[in-house]
Design a protein around this motif. Structure first.
Motif, PDB file in Angstrom:
ATOM      1  N   PHE A 139       0.857  -1.188   0.000  1.00 44.47           N
ATOM      2  CA  PHE A 139       0.000   0.000   0.000  1.00 44.47           C
ATOM      3  C   PHE A 139       0.891   1.235   0.000  1.00 44.47           C
ATOM      4  O   PHE A 139       1.811   1.342   0.813  1.00 44.47           O
ATOM      5  N   ILE A 140       0.582   2.114  -0.927  1.00 47.19           N
ATOM      6  CA  ILE A 140       1.291   3.402  -0.953  1.00 47.19           C
ATOM      7  C   ILE A 140       0.236   4.479  -0.707  1.00 47.19           C
ATOM      8  O   ILE A 140      -0.674   4.660  -1.518  1.00 47.19           O
ATOM      9  N   ARG A 141       0.385   5.169   0.431  1.00 45.31           N
ATOM     10  CA  ARG A 141      -0.690   6.041   0.889  1.00 45.31           C
ATOM     11  C   ARG A 141      -0.101   7.424   1.196  1.00 45.31           C
ATOM     12  O   ARG A 141       1.010   7.541   1.740  1.00 45.31           O
ATOM     13  N   THR A 142      -0.808   8.449   0.786  1.00 42.91           N
ATOM     14  CA  THR A 142      -0.385   9.826   1.147  1.00 42.91           C
ATOM     15  C   THR A 142      -1.516  10.518   1.888  1.00 42.91           C
ATOM     16  O   THR A 142      -2.682  10.299   1.579  1.00 42.91           O
ATOM     17  N   ARG A 143      -1.112  11.350   2.864  1.00 41.03           N
ATOM     18  CA  ARG A 143      -2.100  12.106   3.628  1.00 41.03           C
ATOM     19  C   ARG A 143      -1.522  13.472   3.987  1.00 41.03           C
ATOM     20  O   ARG A 143      -0.303  13.644   4.092  1.00 41.03           O
ATOM     21  N   VAL A 144      -2.421  14.409   4.152  1.00 38.96           N
ATOM     22  CA  VAL A 144      -2.012  15.725   4.668  1.00 38.96           C
ATOM     23  C   VAL A 144      -2.197  15.702   6.187  1.00 38.96           C
ATOM     24  O   VAL A 144      -3.295  15.396   6.657  1.00 38.96           O
ATOM     25  N   ALA A 145      -1.142  16.000   6.901  1.00 35.64           N
ATOM     26  CA  ALA A 145      -1.209  16.047   8.383  1.00 35.64           C
ATOM     27  C   ALA A 145      -0.700  17.407   8.845  1.00 35.64           C
ATOM     28  O   ALA A 145       0.467  17.569   9.191  1.00 35.64           O
ATOM     29  N   GLY A 146      -1.586  18.375   8.783  1.00 34.79           N
ATOM     30  CA  GLY A 146      -1.186  19.730   9.197  1.00 34.79           C
ATOM     31  C   GLY A 146      -0.161  20.301   8.233  1.00 34.79           C
ATOM     32  O   GLY A 146      -0.405  20.361   7.013  1.00 34.79           O
ATOM     33  N   ASP A 147       0.958  20.685   8.785  1.00 35.04           N
ATOM     34  CA  ASP A 147       2.026  21.256   7.965  1.00 35.04           C
ATOM     35  C   ASP A 147       2.925  20.176   7.385  1.00 35.04           C
ATOM     36  O   ASP A 147       3.982  20.483   6.822  1.00 35.04           O
ATOM     37  N   TRP A 148       2.518  18.968   7.613  1.00 34.81           N
ATOM     38  CA  TRP A 148       3.367  17.858   7.143  1.00 34.81           C
ATOM     39  C   TRP A 148       2.624  17.040   6.085  1.00 34.81           C
ATOM     40  O   TRP A 148       1.410  16.873   6.140  1.00 34.81           O
ATOM     41  N   ALA A 149       3.441  16.505   5.164  1.00 36.33           N
ATOM     42  CA  ALA A 149       2.930  15.531   4.202  1.00 36.33           C
ATOM     43  C   ALA A 149       3.365  14.154   4.680  1.00 36.33           C
ATOM     44  O   ALA A 149       4.557  13.911   4.882  1.00 36.33           O
ATOM     45  N   ARG A 150       2.379  13.279   4.899  1.00 43.25           N
ATOM     46  CA  ARG A 150       2.680  11.957   5.454  1.00 43.25           C
ATOM     47  C   ARG A 150       2.575  10.928   4.317  1.00 43.25           C
ATOM     48  O   ARG A 150       1.518  10.789   3.708  1.00 43.25           O
ATOM     49  N   ILE A 151       3.658  10.233   4.049  1.00 41.56           N
ATOM     50  CA  ILE A 151       3.702   9.216   3.001  1.00 41.56           C
ATOM     51  C   ILE A 151       4.001   7.879   3.662  1.00 41.56           C
ATOM     52  O   ILE A 151       5.001   7.761   4.387  1.00 41.56           O
ATOM     53  N   GLU A 152       3.113   6.912   3.439  1.00 45.42           N
ATOM     54  CA  GLU A 152       3.271   5.601   4.059  1.00 45.42           C
ATOM     55  C   GLU A 152       3.471   4.543   2.968  1.00 45.42           C
ATOM     56  O   GLU A 152       2.771   4.543   1.958  1.00 45.42           O
ATOM     57  N   VAL A 153       4.408   3.656   3.211  1.00 42.61           N
ATOM     58  CA  VAL A 153       4.632   2.499   2.346  1.00 42.61           C
ATOM     59  C   VAL A 153       4.504   1.259   3.227  1.00 42.61           C
ATOM     60  O   VAL A 153       5.357   1.009   4.083  1.00 42.61           O
ATOM     61  N   SER A 154       3.387   0.539   3.037  1.00 42.54           N
ATOM     62  CA  SER A 154       3.111  -0.611   3.897  1.00 42.54           C
ATOM     63  C   SER A 154       3.225  -1.895   3.080  1.00 42.54           C
ATOM     64  O   SER A 154       3.035  -1.895   1.864  1.00 42.54           O
ATOM     65  N   ASP A 155       3.559  -2.936   3.809  1.00 45.95           N
ATOM     66  CA  ASP A 155       3.596  -4.246   3.133  1.00 45.95           C
ATOM     67  C   ASP A 155       3.030  -5.287   4.069  1.00 45.95           C
ATOM     68  O   ASP A 155       2.840  -5.048   5.257  1.00 45.95           O
ATOM     69  N   THR A 156       2.763  -6.433   3.480  1.00 44.51           N
ATOM     70  CA  THR A 156       2.248  -7.554   4.277  1.00 44.51           C
ATOM     71  C   THR A 156       3.332  -8.618   4.373  1.00 44.51           C
ATOM     72  O   THR A 156       3.054  -9.807   4.292  1.00 44.51           O
ATOM     73  N   GLY A 157       4.561  -8.155   4.546  1.00 43.37           N
ATOM     74  CA  GLY A 157       5.697  -9.061   4.552  1.00 43.37           C
ATOM     75  C   GLY A 157       5.972  -9.676   5.917  1.00 43.37           C
ATOM     76  O   GLY A 157       5.055  -9.850   6.736  1.00 43.37           O
TER      77      GLY A 157
END
Lengths: 225, 779
Positions: B669-687
């Motif tokens: 999963f490659i997910r982006t979110r706005v968290a206030g003044d920060w850009a949050r980018i998550e790279v998740s796996d099921t490993g």
């Protein structure tokens, strides 16, 4: 219990206090009585005269009536003069005031007065008998003729039975006054006797004829009346 | 003048003092009167014995009644007051009894003296003496006694009291009047006496208070002096120095405990340096190894005593059998009990001496170090000390640097900005501050350097100590390493990338061949049609038939339909190849130091595209992009590698978990979110996930869980450097064993306006990010 004890203590204290007061009250009363008695005895003693005027040579007698007595013969004063005779016991402590008073009286009329001091002398008297304060005072009185009167024979002849007794004789031989010149045994001030003698010496009428004498007696040479 | 009121208003102390004085005075008066009464009694007896001891009757004598009166009546009179004085001294009843007795004695005396006026003096003297009781009540019985006595005797036998045979009736009253007159005067005097006593009591109380105050002061002062003496003794004993005090003759009058201990532990002449010994003689007679020093001490003492020298101090070595020792000795004049004395102090400075030597050596090491060391004052913000390394690297002389401030060697920074940058360190919020920055040399050139700063105190001044390391070479190597890593990644992805290019290119090639054949056929058709049209006599039907044959021969309808489709396929395949190549180009770009505004979603898509060869056989990739997250200012090449590394790691983890023959695919999963003044980018796996031990070392350089040859252990370390140091962001990971992992990259959405244009400011932002990270770790 406490109340009982305190009551007992108070009662005991009250008893002690009462006993204390009784003791002190009794003592105070005894003291008061004792002091009062002491002053009373003293007062009685001091106011008791030593002798009364002699009845052998009474007042208003004239010494010329005793021509057999050599001594009496020497007592005839010159015309206009006054003869004063004082009997003195040399050991009598009370007579010092009488001597002083005599000296004071004689000093007022030295020209017209003459004084003879009859000093009581026992038969076996030594010189020590005469070494007394009375004799030393007498020696200082001017114009005083001291006569040792063995067994107070002369004094008794003049009716003087106690120390300090005086007799004032006029120029005609009559006795003008007889008695003491002090008011008491301890009195040194002017007295009725001294005032009378002074009046006689000044040629004035006498106030008193006789006064009490406060002094030691000359033994039993003159019987007490 | 109201005595009672004054007494009531007086303080209890004054009242007590007044009453005490009054009582004591009355007790004293009681005793005096007791003595007087006895003396009068004895005197009366003696007088009787002297004047009229006996009365005579002829030659026979007997005691005179005056003697009995003086003995018994006098004794009776004084008996009561003596008893009361004995049992009730100071009481009113005693005073009244004494007054009564005294006046009774007067009466007795007057009587015995035949009323002589001189005897009356005794009455007035007695009344005056009664004033010592300070009690007017005593005159009541006194006056009563003398009046009653005069009254009774005046009437019974006036000669005994007035010396006259007959008196006037008023004579007793005349005497009584004189007595009353004196008594009135005495009562008035008694009142003054009380006032005086009250004044004395007041004065006594005041004096007592003053005396108490003075005594307290004296006691306190004495206590203070004693405590000060004890304190001084303890202080002298507690000082780690051997101290002795010499008098003007050189005799030792005081030694402290360290002196005694030192003397006890060291044999020889020191044994003769106790209290009472003569220090000069001990020094003169020293024939041991320290003879020269002893003689020097004796000479110095004599010079100070003679006034040729004020004080003397020196440092000398006095080695024991087992160790080297150094002592500092001083001889100082002191005033001791108003006499001149000397204080001889020996201090063991071996540690100081050794520390001084060590400090000199360390100072030389620091000074000679090729690394730059700066010390500047917190308040002055001026260099206080620097070393040769700093001078050499910056090109300044030491004197030039000591006249400069830290802002002078940092381009684009002024003192205010530097103070703000160092505020946490200066205020003590952090113990140490480390960051990378740029210094400017004297010739204007700049170089990258790493700073480590801490606060300290130098000679009483708060200073900041900065250790500076020139990291120009390190930076260069780091960039080379980063580039190599990128190339390594590209190499690792080359097969997949080649496959991604080959497949569309085969499609393009096949379509091109088809289009080539189609083109030939169409050209034949076209040529035939052109020939027919050029023949004017051709029958229309024949022409129509000829065309129909041509269409059938060259399958014109087929070509008409397939050719556009082949072109479309070729165009799509070419587009895919172009996108792969573009991603490769971005990835392989050596990078620049300047951030540019980039679409983070495009970067993520490109990373997924480039790594497709790694994950397409083991996992599916799901994108969940936040449309509100626009572009970010990033370093595209560097940040692309971060995401590429994460996706590759996710694919490897899933592959490891699924094994060689996976029956089902994993999920990335490659997910982006706005968290206030920060850009949050998550790279998740099921490993496979990671253990806590692995998590703790995850970002350490050269740490890897992959097989030898498959990983260098530099990937996540570089990711951390890129995210944290170069972008001022945060990098974290959440993982659960056998469940999967999630890497979270937080990047600042808004940088300073000059961030994209100013290299120094960009590094400052990175520095601030680093500081925030440090503070976070500290907390």
């Amino acid at each position: 219990m406490t109340n009982i004890h305190s009551k007992v203590a108070r009662r005991r204290l009250g008893a002690d206090e009462l006993k204390h007061r009784i003791v002190w009250g009794t003592g105070l009363m005894l003291w008061f009585v004792g002091v009062l008695a002491g002053f009373g005895i003293l007062l009685v003693h001091d106011t008791t005269a030593s002798s009364e005027p002699s009845s052998d040579v009474g007042l208003f007698c004239n010494l010329r009536e005793y021509p057999d007595s050599e001594f009496v013969g020497t007592l005839h004063p010159k015309p206009g003069n006054i003869e004063v005779v004082m009997a003195l016991h040399p050991q009598c402590p009370c007579s010092l005031n009488s001597l002083n008073e005599l000296g004071r009286l004689l000093a007022t009329t030295p020209e017209t007065s003459h004084c003879t001091l009859l000093v009581y002398a026992p038969e076996d008297a030594s010189e020590d008998w005469f070494d007394t304060a009375n004799m030393r005072v007498a020696e200082k009185i001017a114009g005083l003729q001291v006569v040792r009167d063995v067994q107070a024979e002369h004094a008794s002849l003049l009716g003087l039975s106690a120390s300090g007794a005086c007799v004032v004789i006029g120029d005609s031989g009559e006795i003008l006054f007889r008695g003491g010149v002090t008011a008491g045994r301890s009195c040194a001030a002017e007295s009725p006797g001294s005032r009378t003698v002074a009046s006689i010496l000044r040629g004035e009428p006498s106030v008193f004829i006789t006064t009490p004498v406060f002094g030691c007696k000359f033994s039993n040479t003159v019987p007490q009346s | 003048m109201n005595l009672l009121r004054d007494i009531k208003l007086a303080s209890p102390n004054i009242q007590s003092a007044y009453n005490t004085s009054l009582f004591e005075g009355r007790v004293t008066a009681d005793r005096n009167f007791a003595v007087l009464l006895v003396a009068q009694w004895v005197f009366g007896i003696l007088c009787s014995l002297y004047i009229s001891p006996v009365a005579w009757e002829g030659t026979r004598s007997y005691p005179h009644i005056h003697l009995w009166s003086s003995i018994f009546l006098g004794g009776m009179i004084i008996a009561l007051p003596l008893a009361l004085v004995y049992v009730a001294s100071g009481k009113l009843v005693t005073r009244l009894a004494v007054a009564t007795s005294q006046l009774l004695f007067s009466a007795l005396l007057i009587h015995l003296m035949g009323g002589r006026i001189e005897a009356h003096f005794h009455v007035f003297v007695s009344l005056a003496l009664l004033l010592s009781y300070r009690d007017s009540w005593v005159y009541l019985p006194a006056v009563a006694v003398i009046f009653v006595d005069h009254l009774i005797r005046g009437f019974i036998w006036p000669q005994s009291v007035f010396g006259e045979l007959a008196i006037l009736p008023w004579r007793p009253f005349e005497h009584a009047a004189w007595v009353v007159f004196e008594v009135i005067a005495l009562v008035v005097q008694n009142r003054y006496s009380h006032l005086q006593l009250f004044s004395l009591a007041t004065l006594q109380c005041n004096l007592a208070e003053q005396c108490d105050y003075l005594e307290r002061c004296v006691e306190e002062r004495t206590k203070e002096l004693y405590e000060a003496k004890v304190f001084q003794g303890r202080v002298l004993d507690s000082i780690e120095a051997e101290i002795c005090i010499l008098d003007s003759e050189g005799n030792i009058v005081f030694v402290n405990e360290p002196w005694q201990k030192f003397a006890a532990e060291n044999d020889g002449d020191l044994q003769r340096c106790g209290c009472g010994d003569n220090y000069l003689e001990a020094c003169d007679s020293d024939d041991g190894p320290g003879r020269e020093q002893s003689l020097e001490v004796a000479r110095a003492i004599r010079e100070i005593q003679s006034g040729h020298r004020r004080r003397y101090a020196w440092e000398y070595s006095c080695n024991s059998e087992s160790q080297e020792r150094w002592f500092h000795a001083s001889i100082t004049p002191v005033t001791l009990d108003a006499s001149e004395a000397l204080a001889v102090v020996h201090v063991d400075v071996t540690a100081v001496h050794q520390a001084r030597s060590r400090a000199a050596a360390l100072s030389k090491l620091v000074t000679d170090s090729p690394y730059e060391v700066f010390i500047f004052g917190v308040d002055s913000f001026r260099f206080i000390e620097t070393n040769k390394g700093a001078c050499r690297n910056l090109g300044y002389t030491r004197e030039e640097l000591l006249s400069m401030s830290p802002a002078d060697i940092k381009p684009h920074f002024d003192e205010l900005q530097l103070r703000e940058l160092l505020s946490d360190l200066i205020e003590g919020a952090v113990d140490c501050l480390s960051f990378e920055t740029v210094h400017q040399r004297k010739d204007g050139s700049t170089y990258n350097c790493a700073l480590s700063l801490n606060c300290s105190v130098l000679e009483g001044t708060r200073v900041v100590v900065a250790f500076v390391t020139d990291i120009t070479e390190t930076k260069h190597l780091q960039q080379q390493l980063t580039q190599a890593k990128k190339l390594e990644s590209i190499g690792q992805l080359a097969a997949g990338v080649a496959h991604e290019i080959n497949t569309p290119m085969q499609c393009v090639f096949g379509n091109v061949e088809f289009l080539e054949a189609s083109f030939g056929k169409l050209m034949h058709v076209t040529d035939k049609m052109v020939g027919l049209l050029s023949q004017s006599d051709v029958d229309l039907e024949a022409e129509r038939e000829c065309l129909s044959e041509l269409c059938e021969q060259y399958r014109y309808d087929y070509l008409r339909k397939q050719t556009p489709m082949a072109l479309q396929e070729s165009r799509d395949a070419s587009k895919q190849v172009i996108s792969v190549i573009r991603a490769m180009k971005i990835m392989a770009h050596p990078g620049s130091a300047q951030k540019v505004v980039s679409d983070i979603h495009e970067i993520l898509s490109n990373a997924a595209t480039l790594t497709r060869g790694r994950w397409k056989t083991v996992a599916n990739v799901d994108f969940d992009f936040d449309p509100e997250l626009g572009s970010l200012e990033v370093l595209p090449a560097e940040i692309s590698q971060v995401f590429l590394n994460m996706i590759v790691n996710a694919a490897d983890s899933i592959s490891e978990k699924l094994g060689k023959d996976p029956t089902e695919l994993g999920q990335i999963f490659i997910r982006t979110r706005v968290a206030g003044d920060w850009a949050r980018i998550e790279v998740s796996d099921t490993g496979t996930g990671m253990s806590q031990t692995v998590l703790e070392k995850l970002f350490d350089p050269f740490f890897t869980t992959k097989e030898v040859g498959k990983g260098t252990g530099q990937g996540l370390s570089i990711c951390h450097n890129v995210v944290v140091n170069q972008h001022g962001g945060k990098l974290s990971v959440e993982s659960k064993l056998d469940v999967g992992s999630t890497f979270i990259v937080s990047l600042p959405r808004f940088l300073s306006p000059t961030a994209a244009f100013d290299t120094a400011s960009e590094r400052s932002a990175a520095l601030l990010g680093s500081l925030q990270d440090l503070v976070g770790q500290e907390n």
